[in-house]
Structures are given as structure tokens and as C-alpha cells.
Design an enzyme around this catalytic site. Structure first.
Site, PDB file in Angstrom:
ATOM      1  N   CYS A 231       0.835  -1.194   0.000  1.00  9.77           N
ATOM      2  CA  CYS A 231       0.000   0.000   0.000  1.00  9.77           C
ATOM      3  C   CYS A 231       0.876   1.252   0.000  1.00  9.77           C
ATOM      4  O   CYS A 231       1.801   1.360   0.813  1.00  9.77           O
ATOM      5  CB  CYS A 231      -0.914   0.002   1.221  1.00  9.77           C
ATOM      6  SG  CYS A 231      -1.928   1.492   1.362  1.00  9.77           S
TER       7      CYS A 231
ATOM      8  N   CYS B  45      -8.477  -4.989 -10.098  1.00  8.51           N
ATOM      9  CA  CYS B  45      -8.014  -3.929 -10.996  1.00  8.51           C
ATOM     10  C   CYS B  45      -7.615  -2.744 -10.111  1.00  8.51           C
ATOM     11  O   CYS B  45      -8.468  -2.071  -9.541  1.00  8.51           O
ATOM     12  CB  CYS B  45      -9.152  -3.565 -11.952  1.00  8.51           C
ATOM     13  SG  CYS B  45      -8.678  -2.446 -13.252  1.00  8.51           S
TER      14      CYS B  45
END
Length: 175
Positions: free
Chosen positions: A90, A162
Site C-alpha cells: 500500500c 483492478c
């Protein structure tokens, strides 16, 4: 009869509250009880910051995507065409999200994966913006918007995560 009805009511309440507490209620809310593991094996707690704190750490596009659920333009991100081995973490908090082993060419212009790195690191919620029903995915540790998951991916999962390239950092495998 009253005792049985009361018991069923209490059990129903307990199930309702325990199920609702397990998932964030908005894209930027994290479970304060959450424990996560870094790539180095360290135990990490949740990350909760104000918009002002995020703006100091993220550039304008990163803030727009991660904190406001925006989307980068297809085929413009640094990682959509990356073919190195490693782990995608992240951008907001470094939590491991996807392994390069699960990345595939979807033709969409965004990095696509068929599986998450570790169950519980990527959270999901319904998203009906733009007049369509989708499933949004976000970092379970910091609440950063990642992208969406669709049921049209390859085997073995049939999923296509995605993901906005700008939501990710890439940590190359050490050789």
C-alpha cells in the site's frame, strides 16, 4: 416462551453487532482492533490520519486516488506494465497487498491481480457510483482506495483485482 424469544433476540443482536464490527463502514475507516503483518514480519496496527496529515505525505494524484476514491488514467501508472518479481504494498501504509506471482495482463491499463497477498489485508465494499454496481477494494490497514475487483479474472480464483498503480509501492524480490 418469553425466555426463548428474549434469548433469540439477544443472539440476533450479538450476531448483528459482531458482523458489522468486523468490516469498516466507509472506505477510510479501519477496524481499530486490526493487526497486520509487514513484509519483515513486524506486527502493525491500523493507520488513522487526518486529511491534512495525508496531504503532507501524498502527492495530489495519490491523495485523490487513495483518500478520495479517484482513478488514475489507464496506461499511465508506473506499475501497470511491471514484470519484476516482488510484492506490491500500500502506498499509504506499506501493508503487503499483492504478490507479483498473481499479477496478470488484463489489457485494462491498470495492474491486475487474481489474488490478494494475505486475506484480511484488502477489504471490500459495494460501490454503485457512476451508475453501475461494482465492488471497491481498499487497504484494510489505512483505508486507502485501491480500485475494484471483478469476477472476470483467470483461474484459479476467477477474480480480477483492478488496482490503481498510484495506490501501490513495489518491493522487488531480493536476488
Amino acid at each position: 416462551m418469553i425466555i426463548r424469544t428474549s434469548f433469540l433476540f439477544i443472539v440476533t443482536l450479538l450476531v448483528f453487532f459482531s458482523c458489522n464490527r468486523a468490516q469498516p463502514t466507509s472506505k477510510n475507516e479501519v477496524d481499530p482492533q486490526g493487526k497486520f503483518v509487514s513484509l519483515k514480519g513486524e506486527i502493525l496496527g491500523p493507520v488513522i490520519k487526518t486529511d491534512e496529515e495525508w496531504k503532507k505525505e501524498l502527492d495530489e494524484l495519490e491523495f485523490h486516488v487513495l483518500r478520495q476514491a479517484g482513478t488514475e488514467q489507464a496506461f499511465t501508472g508506473k506499475l501497470w506494465d511491471n514484470h519484476e518479481q516482488g510484492v506490491y504494498t500500500c502506498r499509504g501504509c506499506d501493508l503487503p497487498l499483492f504478490d507479483a506471482e498473481t499479477k496478470f495482463e488484463s489489457g485494462t491499463g491498470w495492474p491486475s491481480f487474481w489474488e490478494v497477498y494475505m486475506k484480511g489485508n484488502v477489504a471490500k465494499k459495494s460501490d454503485n457510483t457512476l451508475g453501475m454496481m461494482r465492488t471497491e477494494v481498499f487497504c484494510a490497514r489505512c483505508g486507502g482506495h485501491l480500485g475494484h475487483v471483478f469476477p472476470d479474472g483467470p483461474k484459479p480464483t476467477g477474480l480480477r483485482y483492478c488496482i490503481n498503480s498510484v495506490s501501490l509501492k513495489f518491493v522487488a524480490e531480493k536476488k
